[in-house]
Design a protein around this motif. Structure first.
Motif, PDB file in Angstrom:
ATOM      1  N   ALA A 107       0.826  -1.206   0.000  1.00 30.80           N
ATOM      2  CA  ALA A 107       0.000   0.000   0.000  1.00 30.80           C
ATOM      3  C   ALA A 107       0.858   1.252   0.000  1.00 30.80           C
ATOM      4  O   ALA A 107       0.520   2.247  -0.662  1.00 30.80           O
ATOM      5  N   ALA A 108       1.991   1.219   0.717  1.00 30.88           N
ATOM      6  CA  ALA A 108       2.855   2.392   0.809  1.00 30.88           C
ATOM      7  C   ALA A 108       3.658   2.617  -0.460  1.00 30.88           C
ATOM      8  O   ALA A 108       3.865   3.767  -0.887  1.00 30.88           O
ATOM      9  N   ALA A 211       3.116   5.825   7.503  1.00 32.16           N
ATOM     10  CA  ALA A 211       2.388   7.100   7.467  1.00 32.16           C
ATOM     11  C   ALA A 211       2.162   7.613   6.050  1.00 32.16           C
ATOM     12  O   ALA A 211       1.314   8.494   5.847  1.00 32.16           O
ATOM     13  N   VAL A 212       2.890   7.076   5.056  1.00 35.41           N
ATOM     14  CA  VAL A 212       2.704   7.551   3.679  1.00 35.41           C
ATOM     15  C   VAL A 212       1.570   6.822   2.972  1.00 35.41           C
ATOM     16  O   VAL A 212       1.229   7.171   1.834  1.00 35.41           O
ATOM     17  N   ILE A 213       0.970   5.823   3.599  1.00 36.69           N
ATOM     18  CA  ILE A 213      -0.095   5.062   2.954  1.00 36.69           C
ATOM     19  C   ILE A 213      -1.300   5.969   2.698  1.00 36.69           C
ATOM     20  O   ILE A 213      -1.816   6.606   3.618  1.00 36.69           O
ATOM     21  N   ALA A 214      -1.726   6.002   1.451  1.00 40.01           N
ATOM     22  CA  ALA A 214      -2.884   6.809   1.076  1.00 40.01           C
ATOM     23  C   ALA A 214      -4.112   5.956   0.786  1.00 40.01           C
ATOM     24  O   ALA A 214      -5.240   6.461   0.797  1.00 40.01           O
ATOM     25  N   ALA A 215      -3.917   4.677   0.499  1.00 43.27           N
ATOM     26  CA  ALA A 215      -5.051   3.788   0.218  1.00 43.27           C
ATOM     27  C   ALA A 215      -5.885   3.578   1.477  1.00 43.27           C
ATOM     28  O   ALA A 215      -5.373   3.680   2.607  1.00 43.27           O
ATOM     29  N   ARG A 216      -7.155   3.278   1.295  1.00 38.67           N
ATOM     30  CA  ARG A 216      -7.989   2.915   2.442  1.00 38.67           C
ATOM     31  C   ARG A 216      -7.369   1.735   3.168  1.00 38.67           C
ATOM     32  O   ARG A 216      -6.965   0.756   2.542  1.00 38.67           O
ATOM     33  N   THR A 217      -7.295   1.834   4.499  1.00 40.93           N
ATOM     34  CA  THR A 217      -6.601   0.818   5.281  1.00 40.93           C
ATOM     35  C   THR A 217      -7.435   0.423   6.485  1.00 40.93           C
ATOM     36  O   THR A 217      -7.985   1.267   7.190  1.00 40.93           O
ATOM     37  N   LEU A 218      -7.505  -0.894   6.711  1.00 40.60           N
ATOM     38  CA  LEU A 218      -8.219  -1.453   7.848  1.00 40.60           C
ATOM     39  C   LEU A 218      -7.257  -2.299   8.666  1.00 40.60           C
ATOM     40  O   LEU A 218      -6.594  -3.188   8.127  1.00 40.60           O
ATOM     41  N   ILE A 240      -1.463   5.769  10.391  1.00 42.07           N
ATOM     42  CA  ILE A 240      -1.818   5.673   8.971  1.00 42.07           C
ATOM     43  C   ILE A 240      -3.025   6.575   8.747  1.00 42.07           C
ATOM     44  O   ILE A 240      -4.111   6.311   9.272  1.00 42.07           O
ATOM     45  N   PRO A 241      -2.878   7.638   7.993  1.00 43.97           N
ATOM     46  CA  PRO A 241      -3.971   8.610   7.842  1.00 43.97           C
ATOM     47  C   PRO A 241      -5.260   7.973   7.344  1.00 43.97           C
ATOM     48  O   PRO A 241      -5.258   7.206   6.366  1.00 43.97           O
ATOM     49  N   GLY A 242      -6.350   8.270   8.031  1.00 45.59           N
ATOM     50  CA  GLY A 242      -7.661   7.815   7.589  1.00 45.59           C
ATOM     51  C   GLY A 242      -7.953   6.348   7.793  1.00 45.59           C
ATOM     52  O   GLY A 242      -8.999   5.862   7.346  1.00 45.59           O
ATOM     53  N   SER A 243      -7.058   5.623   8.455  1.00 46.55           N
ATOM     54  CA  SER A 243      -7.269   4.187   8.626  1.00 46.55           C
ATOM     55  C   SER A 243      -8.331   3.898   9.675  1.00 46.55           C
ATOM     56  O   SER A 243      -8.685   4.755  10.488  1.00 46.55           O
TER      57      SER A 243
END
Length: 271
Positions: A107-108, A211-218, A240-243
């Motif tokens: 993802a990253a 922290a650079v992951i932009a994809a939706r993460t669960l 992880i932003p928005g996770s």
């Protein structure tokens, strides 16, 4: 199940798998020590959701060439090579246990190609600021991973032991997730070298920042997990932003899968 051998840019072999013909591709990242054959207990749900699984044996396991000194980041290039051979452009990633960091690496490092990432019972980086990395971990895990942190020679000399499973984990292995037996035995057939490479990769620099992951993460974790404490996923969710984070009360490292893995696939399908 289709199996294929994939040649990497540096001349290694990766033994890969493809199962199903759905329009949504999910790459499975296996734990330690497993081969990469995708999880049979999820096949019925995958068929219902129109999901095609692809996966591969990490270096040293099964039919894949060893790569001593590999870091977690190296997974991304291997995953891309496997997806290319199977004619897959974009895909989601799903990892369990040691496969969690591998899914996050994709993802990253494959932005725009990885559409969503799920880590179940996964580790946080060894240098995670503010995390007591060994806190809440069982004695066997602490001993094995401290040996890895001391270097290859110490890990090679470490005798290992029974995993730090809860009674609920052993019970889950008596059910459909007893499937793990079919991927653990062949993973160890040639000896412990790939397991050692895995453990070294967990406690050394990963080669990317979650922290650079932009994809939706669960992030999914059993609250009672002694193999990888749930604090690891809590730390990842905070960085992880928005996770999103889902904790399963009373569940352990394996027993978390029966109640959460299918909902995780359904979450991927929503993307």
């Amino acid at each position: 199940m289709i199996e294929a051998d994939v040649r990497t840019a540096d001349g290694r072999n990766l033994h890969a798998y493809s199962r199903g013909d759905g329009d949504l591709v999910v790459m499975w990242h296996h734990g330690t020590p497993n081969i990469g054959s995708p999880p049979v207990p999820l096949f019925a749900a995958a068929d219902r959701l129109g999901i095609r699984f692809i996966s591969y044996d990490r270096p040293g396991y099964g039919g894949s060439t060893p790569l001593p000194g590999r870091d977690i980041a190296s997974v991304a290039a291997d995953a891309a090579a496997v997806a290319d051979v199977f004619g897959v452009g974009s895909f989601a990633v799903l990892g369990h246990s040691g496969g969690g960091p591998c899914a996050l690496a994709c993802a990253a490092l494959l932005p725009g190609r990885v559409t969503a990432a799920v880590s179940i019972s996964g580790l946080a980086p060894f240098d995670a600021a503010g995390l007591d990395w060994f806190g809440g971990m069982g004695a066997a895990g602490v001993a094995g991973l401290r040996a890895a942190a001391a270097g290859r020679a110490a890990k090679e000399a470490h005798a290992g032991g029974e995993p730090d499973f809860l009674p609920a984990d052993w019970a889950a292995l008596e059910g459909e997730w007893g499937w793990f037996g079919s991927v653990v035995e062949p993973a160890l057939a040639a000896g412990p070298a790939p397991l050692i490479d895995d453990d070294l990769s967990y406690v050394n620099p990963w080669g990317f920042d979650p922290a650079v992951i932009a994809a939706r993460t669960l992030l999914v974790h059993g609250a009672g997990d002694l193999v990888v404490p749930a604090a690891h996923s809590s730390w990842l969710a905070a960085h992880i932003p928005g996770s999103s984070l889902r904790l399963a009360d009373g569940e352990g490292h394996i027993s978390v899968l029966p109640p959460t893995a299918v909902p995780a696939l359904e979450w991927i399908r929503e993307v």
